[in-house]
Structures are given as structure tokens and as C-alpha cells.
Design an enzyme around this catalytic site. Structure first.
Site, PDB file in Angstrom:
ATOM      1  N   SER A  30       0.857  -1.184   0.000  1.00  9.56           N
ATOM      2  CA  SER A  30       0.000   0.000   0.000  1.00  9.56           C
ATOM      3  C   SER A  30       0.886   1.224   0.000  1.00  9.56           C
ATOM      4  O   SER A  30       1.807   1.328   0.825  1.00  9.56           O
ATOM      5  CB  SER A  30      -0.917   0.020   1.229  1.00  9.56           C
ATOM      6  OG  SER A  30      -1.436   1.323   1.444  1.00  9.56           O
ATOM      7  N   THR A  85      -1.502   3.025  -4.395  1.00  4.92           N
ATOM      8  CA  THR A  85      -1.756   1.970  -5.378  1.00  4.92           C
ATOM      9  C   THR A  85      -2.784   2.409  -6.409  1.00  4.92           C
ATOM     10  O   THR A  85      -2.708   2.006  -7.575  1.00  4.92           O
ATOM     11  CB  THR A  85      -2.204   0.676  -4.681  1.00  4.92           C
ATOM     12  OG1 THR A  85      -3.239   0.976  -3.736  1.00  4.92           O
ATOM     13  CG2 THR A  85      -1.043   0.004  -3.976  1.00  4.92           C
TER      14      THR A  85
END
Length: 353
Positions: free
Chosen positions: A91, A260
Site C-alpha cells: 500500500s 496503489t
């Protein structure tokens, strides 16, 4: 296990998404790599994630990052990411927050100016560049995972919405990418609930129709993310800005645009032939916060052209605290915690490798 236990936290946020960094109070986890340790938590000890992301300690919109000793000799520390959807292997916003936390907590010695170090995520080593000015971490750039387009402009009929055109990118998780304007959204804060409801229906429809497989990781689970793409505004040569919103299934609209999600957008723009090496995309959230993604290179993986990228943003420290877990509290569920909270009140030893 004792009826009470204390763990140490540093609460941070990047772009509005709160990441709770667990810095102490947790036993050493089994596993030869950080990925193995993540899988242990996922399969055998999910209690910490559930505890810190639900009342009375937290809410599903938060994330948790558990700092663990690195298993790779080049990394200063490892970290395991926990979200409402489970355990993503990477992430961007959580990496920005973890990088800031290891500097502010002293796990990595803070140096004035620009400094470089590596962290170990479940996805592998991550290069970090931090800028420190007057002792404050002013920005962090982290590697985004290599990203690619799995599906381009497919169409699905979504109950209650109609036909929806979407692309699928992988950027640390699979993302459905949809045009916000085509769905009637301006990507303003007042639309947050409607965006979540719309995304839920689209993700459920796609999940019912098909799954996705990564070219090396294989099946990484059902579709977890959707990214609403706003119109692109060219700010300068090689610099584009776009309003964006990321949804995490089930039901969460991220405060930030997510790293992301930004990487997924870069993959789509490159797939469409609209990016050159060094070009930047700034994504802007419902709360007017942003991340900057930079397209750095491509390489071929079988049939996929994979986009290499960096994500730049800033994380802020909100609080440091000791959370007391009282298993006698009827609102506190201590199941699956006995594996990771010992009677000895042991902490994971931290520090540079």
C-alpha cells in the site's frame, strides 16, 4: 493471556488516511520472511487487525501497520499492512506512513536533508527516499509496485446502474478503473456515500462474473479495490492532475487517493500511450489532498508491459499512545490474540539491521 495488555501505537495519516503504526507490545511472529509472517497473521491470528479496526479502538476506514524486524539484510525494518479488506501485500499510503513513523520513532536514524533506506513489505524490498528539514519529515517517496493492465475497457451490466465500462489494473492489488463523469460523479466530498454505494455494486457484479490472477503471484483473492477517475488537467509538459477516489471493498471510501490507486492510473495512461518516462500524475482526493506518481520505466513480463513508478506524498504524526486491551471489557473481543500478545508483555525488538 493476562486479562489486560498494553501495545504501543503511533497514529499517522497520509492524505487523510489514518495508519496506526504498531511499534511495540507484540510477540515475535513465526515465519522466515515478512510475507510468511503476514500469512501467519492472516490465517491464524487475525485478532489484532479486527481489534484495532473496530470499536472501541478504531473504525474500518483506518489501516494498521505492524512493525516487525526485517528478514532481509538490506532492510531497516519490516511492516505488515492490515485493512478492512484483509492483508494487502503493499500500500502506498501505508508505506508513506510507516516510513515516517520509523524515522520519528528512531527505528531509522533521522538525518537532515535527503536520506535513503529500505523497508521490507510483504511484497518485498521497498526503496524509500525521505526529505527532512529542521528535523521534520517533509516528504517521502516510495517505490510503487510494478503495475500493469490486466483488462482494458470491458463492459458489465450492474444491477441498479446499467452497463459500466471498466479496466482492471494490478498495482499491489487488483483495481477496477472507472470513469467518474460517465457514472454522473464530480468527485466532491458530498458524493462520498453515493460513491461507496455505486462502487459496491460494481465490485460485486465483477466478482460474481470473474476473478483475476497475477502473472507470478497467481490468485490473490477477490477484487478488493475500485478507482474513480476524474478528468485530466495538463498542468505543464509531462505533468497531469486529476481528481480521483479509491474505494476499498466492502464499503470504504479512502480519504486519500491512495498510492496503489495512483500507480494503477499510471499503468492505464501508459497502456493508452499517453506517458513518457519521467511524466507525473497528481491525483487529488475528495478532501483536496494529493499524491504524485512518477512513471520511471517499463519492462515486459510475459504478455504484460509492466509500469515501474514512484509515489510521493507526506505523512503527519497524529499521536503516540499506549492502548490498554482489557479482555474483561464486553466490547473487546480477544479471540485470536493469544498468539501475538504474551503474558510476558514482550515487544518485538526494533532497530536498524
Amino acid at each position: 493471556m493476562n486479562t489486560t495488555h498494553t501495545i504501543q501505537l503511533m497514529d499517522t495519516h497520509a492524505g487523510g488516511d489514518v495508519s496506526r503504526i504498531v511499534t511495540g507490545g507484540i510477540d515475535l511472529l513465526p515465519g522466515a520472511t515478512v510475507r510468511d509472517q503476514m500469512e501467519y497473521l492472516r490465517d491464524d491470528a487475525d485478532g489484532l487487525r479486527q481489534l484495532l479496526l473496530t470499536e472501541p479502538y478504531g473504525i474500518p476506514e483506518m489501516s494498521v501497520d505492524l512493525i516487525v524486524p526485517a528478514t532481509h539484510p538490506d532492510a531497516e525494518a519490516g511492516y505488515i499492512i492490515m485493512e478492512v479488506m484483509g492483508y494487502p501485500i503493499y500500500s502506498g499510503s501505508n508505506t508513506l506512513c510507516t516510513a515516517t513513523a520509523v524515522l520519528e520513532h528512531g527505528i531509522v536514524k533521522k538525518q537532515e536533508g535527503v536520506q535513503h533506506f529500505k523497508l521490507e513489505s510483504p511484497a518485498g524490498l521497498v526503496n524509500i527516499t525521505a526529505t527532512v528539514k529542521n528535523g521534520v519529515v517533509e516528504s517521502v517517496t516510495c517505490e510503487g509496485l510494478p503495475s500493469y493492465i490486466d483488462t482494458y475497457r470491458a463492459t458489465i451490466n450492474v444491477p441498479g446502474i446499467g452497463n459500466v465500462t471498466y479496466s482492471i489494473a494490478y498495482s499491489g492489488g487488483f483495481y477496477a478503473l472507472v470513469d467518474a463523469e460517465a457514472l454522473g460523479f464530480k468527485l466532491i466530498r458530498e458524493e462520498e456515500r453515493a460513491l461507496a454505494d455505486c462502487a459496491y455494486k460494481i465490485v460485486e457484479a465483477i466478482k460474481a462474473e470473474r476473478g483475476f490472477s497475477h502473472y507470478t503471484l497467481g490468485d490473490v483473492g477477490p477484487l478488493p479495490f475500485l478507482h474513480f477517475m476524474g478528468p485530466e488537467e495538463r498542468i505543464a509538459e509531462g505533468y497531469v492532475r486529476s481528481r480521483s477516489t479509491t474505494y476499498v471493498h466492502p464499503g470504504v471510501i479512502c480519504r486519500s487517493t491512495t498510492g496503489t490507486g495512483t500507480s494503477a492510473r499510471l499503468a492505464l495512461m501508459q497502456y493508452e500511450g499517453r506517458l513518457n518516462i519521467g511524466d507525473k500524475l497528481e491525483t487529488v482526493s475528495l478532501r483536496e489532498t494529493g499524491f504524485i506518481g512518477t512513471f520511471t520505466a517499463t519492462h515486459q513480463e510475459g504478455e504484460y508491459q509492466v509500469v515501474e513508478n514512484n509515489i510521493t506524498g507526506r505523512s503527519y504524526v497524529l499521536a503516540t499512545s499506549n492502548i490498554v486491551i482489557n479482555c474483561a471489557d464486553p466490547l473487546v473481543y480477544c479471540g485470536n490474540l493469544h498468539h501475538i500478545l504474551s503474558d510476558r508483555h514482550a515487544s518485538i525488538p526494533l532497530g536498524g539491521q
